[in-house]
Design a protein around this motif. Structure first.
Motif, short mmCIF file in Angstrom:
data_model
loop_
_atom_site.label_atom_id
_atom_site.label_comp_id
_atom_site.label_asym_id
_atom_site.label_seq_id
_atom_site.Cartn_x
_atom_site.Cartn_y
_atom_site.Cartn_z
N ALA A 181 0.75 -1.30 -0.05
CA ALA A 181 0.16 -0.16 -0.17
C ALA A 181 0.92 1.39 -0.01
O ALA A 181 0.76 2.15 -0.54
N ALA A 182 1.80 1.20 0.68
CA ALA A 182 2.90 2.46 0.68
C ALA A 182 3.47 2.82 -0.69
O ALA A 182 3.41 3.88 -1.02
N ALA A 183 3.64 1.77 -1.36
CA ALA A 183 4.38 1.82 -2.58
C ALA A 183 3.11 1.94 -3.81
O ALA A 183 3.40 1.90 -5.03
N ARG A 184 1.90 1.94 -3.30
CA ARG A 184 0.72 1.92 -4.19
C ARG A 184 0.63 0.57 -5.09
O ARG A 184 0.46 0.51 -6.47
N ARG A 185 1.21 -0.48 -4.59
CA ARG A 185 1.02 -1.92 -5.28
C ARG A 185 -0.08 -2.74 -4.58
O ARG A 185 -0.69 -2.31 -3.78
N GLN A 186 -0.51 -3.76 -5.42
CA GLN A 186 -1.36 -4.57 -4.92
C GLN A 186 -0.64 -5.75 -3.92
O GLN A 186 0.55 -5.74 -3.98
N ALA A 187 -1.46 -6.16 -3.02
CA ALA A 187 -0.95 -7.48 -2.11
C ALA A 187 -1.68 -8.68 -2.48
O ALA A 187 -3.03 -8.56 -2.55
N ILE A 188 -0.86 -9.67 -2.85
CA ILE A 188 -1.57 -11.12 -3.31
C ILE A 188 -1.07 -11.90 -2.30
O ILE A 188 0.01 -12.07 -1.88
N ASP A 189 -2.39 -12.81 -1.69
CA ASP A 189 -2.08 -13.84 -0.63
C ASP A 189 -1.59 -14.95 -1.18
O ASP A 189 -2.10 -15.40 -2.32
N ALA A 190 -1.05 -15.82 -0.32
CA ALA A 190 -0.57 -17.21 -0.97
C ALA A 190 -1.99 -18.04 -0.85
O ALA A 190 -3.16 -17.69 -0.36
#
Length: 296
Positions: free
Chosen positions: A184-193
């Protein structure tokens, strides 16, 4: 920054199994991830590269994102991967075992040369896998390393193996939250395993996906077709979320047309960051077919 992509469900499939590659593309997932790394033994990697190339050229992907998990930067296999892959048919590379920003910078420079010489006009995304304690502690630097990077993926299996942590929601809450925060800080998505335990248990998959969504992940990697429908459902906005997003977008557009920087919706002030989140909610809803383009 790459264009926003909907990644509720990403199906990982070993690259040396041509039959499975075709089956993965037929599933109702947002992305297919053809694997050249851990899912493929050393002796099978040349065959996997050939099978993936053939599948990318021959199969009809429709709206599905075409992703290949390459071998880790710094291994002897990564050069062969980059030489063999048909980059005109790839949208993103899934990069394993990222522990430093320099690894992504190296890969980004290699892609710059490939795109210049072999695929002018192409721009390949990077999905950086954080799956070690060192990678976790460097997650923000990794997220910031390249403007190609559109997502961080948390590899909980390898992380748990290195730390001794259990593969439970409580044991993984802190590393999962740190991945989401860095993304979020880098304005990216986070994808979980993917959910590893009882992969055919749809309800167990649902509960794991609900935890991931509550923490802020955009989607999940999947290993089994039984996981697809429930994960898509969990990461698709609800009718209430869609209605609120529509109110936010409409109010913010009206406010900006008057030269104002904020709007007031449901008793709360709305600024640009909230409006952008609402627009992404509507983009996911449109992709899932639960809201028509005319409504947003």
């Amino acid at each position: 920054m790459s264009a926003f992509r909907v990644r509720r469900s990403m199906m990982m499939t070993p690259g040396h199994r041509a039959d499975r590659l075709a089956k993965a593309v037929a599933l109702d997932v947002d992305a297919v991830v053809f694997d050249l790394e851990d899912g493929v033994g050393p002796a099978e990697k040349p065959r996997a590269r050939a099978s993936i190339g053939e599948a990318l050229r021959a199969l009809a992907f429709g709206r599905k994102e075409r992703v290949v998990r390459v071998n880790a930067v710094g291994t002897p296999e990564i050069a062969a991967d980059l030489e063999a892959l048909p980059f005109d048919r790839i949208d993103a590379l899934f990069v394993p075992k990222v522990e430093s920003a320099d690894q992504l910078r190296w890969l980004s420079r290699r892609l710059d040369r490939i795109e210049t010489t072999r695929e002018p006009g192409r721009r390949i995304d990077l999905i950086a896998t954080v799956e070690t304690p060192r990678g976790l502690l460097n997650a923000l630097a990794i997220a910031d390393a390249s403007d190609r990077t559109s997502a961080l993926f948390f590899g909980s299996g390898d992380y748990a193996a290195q730390t001794g942590a259990a593969l439970t929601a409580s044991a993984l809450q802190v590393p999962r939250s740190l991945i989401v925060a860095a993304a979020a800080a880098a304005r990216r998505q986070a994808i979980d395993a993917a959910f590893f335990t009882a992969v055919k248990d749809a309800e167990a998959t649902r509960q794991d996906a609900l935890v991931a969504r509550q923490l802020g992940f955009s989607g999940k990697l999947l290993f089994h077709p039984n996981q697809v429908a429930v994960v898509n459902e969990v990461f698709t906005p609800t009718p209430d979320e869609i209605a609120r997003a529509e109110r936010i977008v409409a109010a913010f557009h009206e406010a900006t047309s008057r030269g104002e920087g904020t709007a007031y919706v449901d008793g709360e002030f709305v600024a640009l960051d909230i409006a952008l989140m609402a627009e992404r909610t509507l983009a996911i809803a449109r992709h899932a077919g639960v809201v028509s383009p005319r409504r947003s």
